[in-house]
Design a protein around this motif. Structure first.
Motif, short mmCIF file in Angstrom:
data_model
loop_
_atom_site.label_atom_id
_atom_site.label_comp_id
_atom_site.label_asym_id
_atom_site.label_seq_id
_atom_site.Cartn_x
_atom_site.Cartn_y
_atom_site.Cartn_z
N SER A 46 113.32 -23.08 67.01
CA SER A 46 113.81 -22.66 68.38
C SER A 46 113.14 -21.30 68.56
O SER A 46 112.99 -21.26 69.74
N ASP A 47 113.22 -20.65 67.66
CA ASP A 47 112.37 -19.10 67.87
C ASP A 47 110.22 -18.71 67.90
O ASP A 47 110.46 -18.13 67.90
N LEU A 48 110.73 -20.18 68.15
CA LEU A 48 108.77 -20.31 68.57
C LEU A 48 107.49 -19.73 66.77
O LEU A 48 106.86 -20.47 67.10
N SER A 49 108.89 -19.68 65.80
CA SER A 49 108.49 -19.91 64.20
C SER A 49 107.73 -21.30 63.78
O SER A 49 108.05 -22.02 64.31
N THR A 50 106.03 -20.68 63.24
CA THR A 50 105.80 -22.46 62.77
C THR A 50 106.63 -22.74 61.17
O THR A 50 106.64 -22.34 60.62
N ILE A 51 106.15 -23.89 61.75
CA ILE A 51 107.04 -24.50 60.67
C ILE A 51 106.68 -24.99 60.33
O ILE A 51 106.47 -24.77 58.80
N SER A 52 105.57 -26.09 60.16
CA SER A 52 104.07 -26.70 59.39
C SER A 52 103.74 -27.04 61.01
O SER A 52 103.54 -27.46 62.01
N LEU A 69 105.85 -29.72 73.45
CA LEU A 69 105.14 -29.19 74.44
C LEU A 69 103.74 -29.99 74.64
O LEU A 69 103.43 -30.25 73.41
N ILE A 70 102.72 -29.22 75.49
CA ILE A 70 101.91 -29.24 75.05
C ILE A 70 100.94 -28.20 75.66
O ILE A 70 101.42 -27.58 76.83
N ASP A 71 100.24 -26.99 75.24
CA ASP A 71 100.21 -25.70 75.49
C ASP A 71 100.96 -24.86 76.25
O ASP A 71 101.04 -24.22 77.06
N GLY A 72 102.74 -25.21 75.33
CA GLY A 72 103.10 -24.44 75.20
C GLY A 72 104.37 -24.63 76.55
O GLY A 72 105.41 -24.66 77.21
N LYS A 73 104.06 -25.65 77.07
CA LYS A 73 104.27 -26.42 78.52
C LYS A 73 105.25 -27.74 78.20
O LYS A 73 104.51 -28.59 77.28
N PRO A 74 106.57 -27.29 78.66
CA PRO A 74 106.81 -29.18 78.15
C PRO A 74 106.88 -29.92 78.73
O PRO A 74 106.57 -29.88 79.99
N ILE A 75 106.91 -31.16 78.01
CA ILE A 75 106.86 -32.50 78.63
C ILE A 75 108.34 -33.16 78.73
O ILE A 75 107.86 -34.24 78.62
N ALA A 76 109.26 -32.38 77.42
CA ALA A 76 109.85 -33.18 77.83
C ALA A 76 110.92 -32.01 76.91
O ALA A 76 110.69 -31.01 76.78
N ARG A 77 112.32 -31.73 77.66
CA ARG A 77 112.90 -30.74 77.21
C ARG A 77 114.87 -30.82 77.66
O ARG A 77 114.65 -31.81 78.19
N SER A 78 114.98 -30.50 76.92
CA SER A 78 116.17 -30.61 77.34
C SER A 78 117.41 -29.41 78.12
O SER A 78 117.39 -28.13 78.38
N VAL A 79 118.29 -29.95 78.72
CA VAL A 79 118.70 -28.86 79.82
C VAL A 79 120.81 -28.96 80.31
O VAL A 79 120.95 -29.80 79.64
N PRO A 103 94.96 -39.75 61.82
CA PRO A 103 94.97 -39.33 63.67
C PRO A 103 96.01 -38.77 63.43
O PRO A 103 96.88 -38.93 62.90
N HIS A 104 96.52 -37.93 64.35
CA HIS A 104 97.85 -36.95 64.40
C HIS A 104 98.23 -36.74 65.88
O HIS A 104 96.60 -36.57 66.80
N LEU A 105 99.22 -37.06 66.66
CA LEU A 105 99.25 -36.24 67.95
C LEU A 105 100.64 -34.87 67.78
O LEU A 105 100.33 -33.82 68.88
N VAL A 106 101.02 -34.79 66.32
CA VAL A 106 101.35 -33.28 66.71
C VAL A 106 100.82 -32.48 65.44
O VAL A 106 100.46 -32.27 64.60
N GLU A 107 100.72 -31.27 66.56
CA GLU A 107 99.93 -29.88 66.11
C GLU A 107 100.60 -29.40 65.41
O GLU A 107 100.19 -28.34 64.18
N LYS A 108 101.76 -28.35 65.59
CA LYS A 108 102.39 -28.16 65.38
C LYS A 108 103.24 -28.79 65.13
O LYS A 108 104.45 -28.81 66.30
N VAL A 109 105.29 -28.09 64.49
CA VAL A 109 106.43 -28.36 64.49
C VAL A 109 106.86 -26.82 64.51
O VAL A 109 106.82 -25.95 63.53
N GLN A 110 107.81 -26.33 65.72
CA GLN A 110 108.35 -24.67 66.08
C GLN A 110 109.73 -24.74 66.06
O GLN A 110 110.35 -25.89 65.98
#
Lengths: 460, 484
Positions: free
Chosen positions: B371-377, B56-66, B362-369
C-alpha cells in the motif's frame, strides 16, 4: 480407644471456600465478557454494569449459601462451572440481541436471565426440600409415567406445536415449552429406581455365548420398551436428538446396573437397526445424513445452508476467535439456540471452545465421581444417568454442528437460549449437588436420619 | 457398579476428545479451505471491510476501492471499465471475485497472500489497517486503446506480447462489458446486470483472448507446420513442393483446395517460402501428410499448445487432436479439422519466432506493490520452451516478412518498419463467414511486439473477409501504437 488408632481421619474438606473463590472467578470472566461485548458494540463500558454484575453475583451467592446451609459437602466445582457456562451463554445471547437490534428489555438475553433466576429458584427448592435423594426412589413408577406423558404431550392436538421441522414443543398461551427436557430427568429417576430393583435378575440370569453372558429373552422387555419409545419419539416428533439421548441414557444406566457388556452390544445393535430402518423410511433423516456427509454439495447447500454457514463461522473464528462482539455469528440461522456453539466458536476461537468443552468434561467427571462415592445403588445409578446425559447431550449438539454426527435439534446445556432446557438442567444440577453432598459426607456425620432407607447389600 | 461407572467416565472423556478433534479440524487445520469457499459471506464481508489493492497501468488505476457510507464500507470502481473489463474482472458481493485479476489475483488484492505475510505482521505491530497489495500491469495503455478502436464493434480478440519477456502489452476481447453494475451496492442492480450479461448471446463476459470456445486457427497455423518442416531437416525455404489448385485427399471423397482455386506456382509446384507467402493450402496439406500428425502436434506443443498457463488468469490450453488419419493431417496442417487455439497462443507462436525460437511465459502482472508503493515482487521473464532452433526462427521470419511485403498480409504493414506475419481465414461452420486471423511481429529484425488478432465470422466484412484485409489493419494499428 483413640490411642489404638493407627489411621487418624483428617477432617474431610467441605470445599465451600474453594467454591466461593471459583464462583468469584467465574463471575469475573462473565463480567469481562459482558464488558467486551459492550465495548465492541458501543465503545463504552455499559452504564448498568455494576447492577447487572450484582444480580448475577447475587444469584450465584444465594445458591452458594444454600449449599453451605443444606449440602455443605457438595462438590465445589459443579456450581462455579454451571455459573460460568450459564453466564457466558447469556452474554452471547445479549451480543446477538445487539446484532439483531433488540433492546435489552425485550431481548432474548433478558428472558434467558429470567429463566435462569427461575431455574435457580427451583434448584434451591430441590436442595432445601429434598434432603435425601433416596426419597426419589419411592416415586420410581410415578416418574416413569410422568416421563412418558411429558414425551407424548407435544403429540396432543391442541397444545402440541411444530417448529423447525420437529414436533417437540407444547404451547400454553404465550409460553412454549419443550417437555422432553424435563422428561429426561423423570426418566433418569425411573430408570434408576427400576434398574436397582431388577439388576440382579438382569445381571445374573442368562447363557454364556462367546464368552459373553446373554440375557434371557424375557429380560429383554425393558430394553425393548425403551427402544420402542425412542423410535416413537423419532418417528412422530421427528426429534432425532431426544431419541438418541433417551436411548443412550437407558443403555448406559443398564450397563452400569448389570456390569454386562452384552447389554451395550444389544443396545447398539437395536439402535443401529432402528436408525437404519428410519433412514430408509423418512426423507428428513436422509437429508440430515446428506448434510452430515457433504454440507457443501449443491443439494447440501440448498437443504442445510445453516450447517455450512455454522462451519464457516467456526472457521472464521480460527484459533483465537474474532473477539466477543467482533464476529458475524448472526449470519448463521438460529445463532442463539441450535448454533450457539458456533457463535461462541466464531468469537472466542478454538481456545474458547476448548475451554467450554473442558468445563463440560469436568462437570461430567465430577458427577460420575459422586456416583462412585455414593453408597446406595439407586443414587449411583441416578448420578451416573444425570451426569452422563450431560455428556451425551453435549456430544449430540456439538457433534452435530461440527459434523461428528448428523445434526439434531438438542440444546447445549446451560448455554443455549431456551427456558425448558435451563429449568431442567438447573434441576439436574441441584440433584447432582445433593448426591455429591451425600457421596462426600463422612458416614459418621449423617445429614438426616433416614429410617425408611432400605438396607443396601454391599456388592464389592 | 464402580467399574462400569469408571468405564463410562472414560467414554465421556472420549466423546469430548472427539469434539475437540473435530473443532480443531474445523477451526485450525481446515479453516483456510472453509474461508476460501465460494459463497462464504464472512470472508466476503471481511474482505469488504478493508481496502482492497488497486490494479494499475502506468500508475493509473483501472480498478480501485473507494470508501462508501454503507455496511460494506468499500466499493470497487473501474475507470475505463469497457476497455479493461476482461483484465480487471469484477469484485462483487453477490457474485464473488471473478472474470479477471479480481478473481485470479484475489489473495494479493485482498491482502491474504502468503507473499504479503511480513507486511501484514508489520501492519499489525504498527497498528495500521491492513490493506491489499496493488498490481502494476504490463499493459501498454496506447496499444490497448488502439486494439479497442481498431476492433470496433466487431467480435473477436486482440493480444500483443513483448516477445523477449512474455509481457502482455494488450489484451482485449470484444464485445466487452461494464463490470460496474455487478459491484454496485444498490439493491437489485447486480442481479439485473448479471442476468443480462449472462443471458447475452454474444457472451460479453467471456475473455475470448484466453478462454471461451477457442477458435480454429486456420492458416496462421501454417507457421507451426512450416516450423515442423524446417526443424525436420528435410526441407528448406526454397524446397520445391507440390502445389496444385486442389489437393486430393486420400481415403475420402473430399479434397483440399486453395482459397483462390489456382495452383500455387507454375507446374503445380511451389517453394515452401512461396507457399507461405501465398498461403497455399495444398502445399501445406501435402506437408502435413508428409510430416505426420505427431510431428505437427509435437511442434505445436513446443510453441505452448496444450500448456495450462496462468497469466494469472487461467488460459484454456490450445489443442491439436491426436490419432489423425492422412486427410485429417492435411487439414490440421492448415489449421482446420479439430485444431483449436486461443489468440494468446497464436501470439505466443509469433513471439517464439520473433525471439529466436524461444517462447517466453506470458504474464500480465509486472509488479506487486504494497500500500505504500514499495515493491513486494517484480515479474522476472521466464522461458516457457524452445520452439525452434535460431536458424529456423530466422528462416521463418524471412518467410513471414514476405507475407506482409508482397503476400496475403500486405494490409498489416506498418509504415517505417518491417512486419513479419501470417494471415488466416478459418472456416468454422457450414455457411458462416470465416474467422479472420492475423498474427505477426515487428520490427522483423529486432522484434518489440508480437500480435495476434482474430475477428469472428469476418466481422463487418462478412463473407468477403480474409485474414489480411480484416485482421491485418487491426494488427498494424496495435503494432504502431507499441512502436511509436
Amino acid at each position: 480407644m483413640r490411642s489404638l488408632r493407627t489411621i487418624t481421619t483428617i477432617a474431610p474438606k467441605r470445599g465451600r471456600n474453594v467454591e466461593l473463590v471459583l464462583i468469584a472467578l467465574a463471575l469475573a470472566v462473565v463480567v469481562l465478557a459482558y464488558v467486551n461485548v459492550e465495548v465492541a458494540a458501543n465503545e463504552t463500558v455499559p452504564a448498568g454494569l455494576l447492577g447487572h454484575a450484582g444480580i448475577l453475583a447475587a444469584i450465584a451467592l444465594v445458591v452458594h449459601l444454600v449449599l453451605r446451609w443444606r449440602a455443605s459437602y457438595a462438590d465445589p466445582l459443579i456450581l462455579p462451572i454451571v455459573t460460568l457456562l450459564n453466564g457466558l451463554g447469556v452474554v452471547m445471547i445479549h451480543r446477538l440481541d445487539i446484532a439483531a437490534g433488540r433492546d435489552f428489555g425485550d431481548g432474548l438475553a433478558f428472558k434467558q436471565l429470567q429463566w435462569t433466576a427461575l431455574g435457580v429458584i427451583i434448584a434451591m427448592v430441590v436442595l432445601v426440600m429434598l434432603r435425601d435423594h433416596r426419597v426419589l426412589r419411592r416415586y420410581t413408577y410415578t416418574a416413569g409415567l410422568l416421563g412418558i406423558v411429558l414425551l407424548l404431550l407435544p403429540l396432543l392436538p391442541l397444545i402440541g406445536h411444530d417448529a423447525y421441522g420437529a414436533r417437540i414443543w407444547i404451547k400454553l398461551g404465550p409460553f412454549t415449552f419443550q417437555p422432553a427436557e424435563v422428561a429426561k430427568l423423570a426418566l433418569a429417576v425411573f430408570f434408576a429406581g427400576y434398574l436397582v430393583q431388577t439388576r440382579d435378575v438382569l445381571a445374573l440370569a442368562g447363557r454364556k455365548v462367546l464368552g459373553m453372558t446373554l440375557p434371557r429373552g424375557k429380560d429383554l422387555g425393558p430394553l425393548l420398551v425403551a427402544w420402542g419409545i425412542s423410535i416413537l419419539v423419532l418417528v412422530f416428533e421427528t426429534d432425532l436428538g431426544t431419541s438418541l439421548l433417551l436411548f443412550g441414557l437407558f443403555v448406559s444406566m443398564l450397563y452400569v446396573a448389570t456390569e454386562r457388556v452384552s447389554w451395550i452390544i444389544i443396545g447398539l445393535t437395536l439402535a443401529a437397526a432402528g436408525a437404519f430402518v428410519a433412514y430408509q423410511l423418512f426423507s428428513h433423516l436422509q437429508t440430515r445424513v446428506l448434510c452430515w456427509l457433504d454440507p457443501f454439495s449443491p443439494e447440501g447447500v440448498e437443504q442445510c445452508g445453516q450447517l455450512g454457514s455454522g462451519l464457516m463461522g467456526l472457521a472464521a473464528g480460527g484459533l483465537l476467535g474474532t473477539g466477543l462482539g467482533r464476529g458475524r455469528p448472526w449470519l448463521t440461522p438460529l445463532p442463539e439456540t441450535d448454533f450457539i456453539f458456533n457463535s461462541l466458536g466464531e468469537e472466542l476461537g478454538l481456545v474458547g471452545i476448548m475451554a467450554i468443552l473442558a468445563l463440560y468434561a469436568i462437570l461430567v467427571e465430577r458427577g460420575l465421581r459422586s456416583a462412585i462415592g455414593l453408597r446406595d445403588g439407586f443414587g449411583k445409578l441416578l448420578a451416573t444417568g444425570l451426569a452422563f446425559t450431560v455428556a451425551l447431550q453435549v456430544f449430540v449438539v456439538v457433534g452435530g454442528v461440527t459434523r461428528v454426527i448428523p445434526l439434531t435439534g438438542l440444546t447445549l446445556p446451560f448455554v443455549a437460549y431456551g427456558g425448558s432446557s435451563l429449568l431442567a438442567n438447573w434441576t439436574l444440577v441441584a440433584l447432582l449437588l445433593r448426591m455429591s453432598d451425600h457421596a462426600r459426607r463422612p458416614e459418621a456425620e449423617p445429614d438426616t436420619p433416614v429410617p425408611e432407607a432400605p438396607t443396601e447389600v454391599v456388592r464389592r | 457398579m464402580n467399574e462400569p461407572i469408571r468405564r463410562l467416565s472414560l467414554l465421556a472423556g472420549l466423546l469430548v476428545v472427539a469434539l475437540l478433534v473435530a473443532s480443531t479440524w474445523i477451526q485450525a487445520l481446515g479453516a483456510g479451505s472453509l474461508n476460501d469457499r465460494p459463497g462464504n459471506q464472512r470472508t466476503a464481508l471481511a474482505n469488504y471491510g478493508q481496502e482492497r489493492g488497486q490494479i494499475l497501468i502506468d500508475g493509473k488505476p483501472i480498478a480501485r476501492s473507494v470508501p462508501v457510507d454503507d455496511a460494506l464500507r468499500w466499493q470497487r470502481q473501474y475507470p475505463e471499465a469497457q476497455t479493461y473489463a476482461h483484465l480487471t474482472g469484477y469484485y462483487s458481493f453477490e457474485y464473488g471475485a471473478g472474470g479477471g485479476l479480481e478473481g485470479a489475483a484475489n489473495s494479493l488484492l485482498s491482502g491474504t497472500d502468503d507473499q504479503l505475510f511480513y507486511g501484514r505482521i508489520a501492519d499489525i505491530i504498527a497498528g495500521r489497517k491492513p490493506t491489499g497489495a496493488s498490481l502494476e500491469l504490463t499493459i501498454d495503455a496506447r496499444a490497448q486503446q488502439a486494439a479497442v478502436q481498431a476492433l470496433g464493434g466487431q467480435r473477436g480478440a486482440v493480444v500483443a506480447l513483448d516477445p523477449s519477456t512474455g509481457a502482455i502489452l494488450a489484451m482485449y476481447s470484444s464485445p466487452s462489458y461494464d463490470p460496474s453494475p455487478l459491484v454496485s451496492h444498490a439493491e437489485g442492480v447486480p442481479q439485473e446486470a448479471w442476468k443480462q450479461l449472462t443471458g447475452d448471446e454474444s457472451q460479453p463476459m467471456v475473455n475470448r483472448a484466453i478462454a471461451g470456445n477457442l477458435y480454429p486457427p486456420g492458416s496462421v497455423f501454417k507457421v507451426v507446420t512450416a516450423a515442423a518442416a524446417l526443424e525436420s531437416g528435410d526441407y528448406e525455404p526454397d524446397s520445391e513442393l507440390p502445389g496444385p489448385a486442389i489437393l486430393d485427399l486420400p481415403q475420402t471423397e473430399s479434397d483440399l483446395p486453395n482459397s483462390d482455386k489456382a495452383p500455387c506456382g507454375p507446374g503445380d509446384q511451389a517453394t515452401l517460402a512461396t507457399a507461405m507467402q501465398k498461403s497455399c493450402n495444398t502445399t501445406f496439406g501435402y506437408l502435413g501428410m508428409e510430416l505426420g500428425g505427431d510431428a505437427l502436434r509435437e511442434q505445436a506443443s513446443k510453441f505452448g499448445f496444450g500448456d495450462s498457463l496462468d497469466i494469472p488468469m487461467a488460459v484454456t490450453p490450445s489443442t491439436v487432436p491426436t490419432e489423425l488419419n492422412e486427410p485429417q493431417e492435411a487439414q490440421a496442417a492448415v489449421g482446420q479439422y479439430d485444431v483449436r487455439a486461443t489468440p494468446l497462443q497464436i501470439a505466443m507462436m509469433s513471439a517464439g519466432v520473433a525471439n529466436d525460437g524461444v517462447v517466453m511465459r506470458p504474464h500480465l502482472v509486472e509488479k506487486v506493490q504494497g500500500s505504500d508503493l514499495s515493491t513486494i515482487s517484480q515479474a522476472r521473464p521466464e522461458q516457457l520452451s524452445r520452439a525452434v532452433a535460431p536458424e529456423t526462427a530466422r528462416q521463418l521470419t524471412e518467410m513471414m516478412t514476405s507475407v506482409v511485403e508482397s503476400g496475403t498480409g500486405t494490409q498489416a504493414a506498418v509504415p517505417g518498419t518491417t512486419v513479419a506475419g501470417k494471415t488466416g481465414t478459418a472456416q468454422h461452420a457450414e455457411g458462416a463467414a470465416p474467422h479472420a486471423w492475423f498474427t505477426g511481429f515487428a520490427p522483423a529484425d529486432n522484434p518489440k511486439v508480437a500480435v495476434a488478432v482474430v475477428v469472428e465470422s469476418g466481422g463487418s466484412a462478412g463473407s468477403q473477409a480474409s485474414g489480411g484485409s480484416v485482421a491485418g489493419p487491426i494488427s498494424a494499428a496495435v503494432m504502431q501504437a507499441v512502436l511509436q
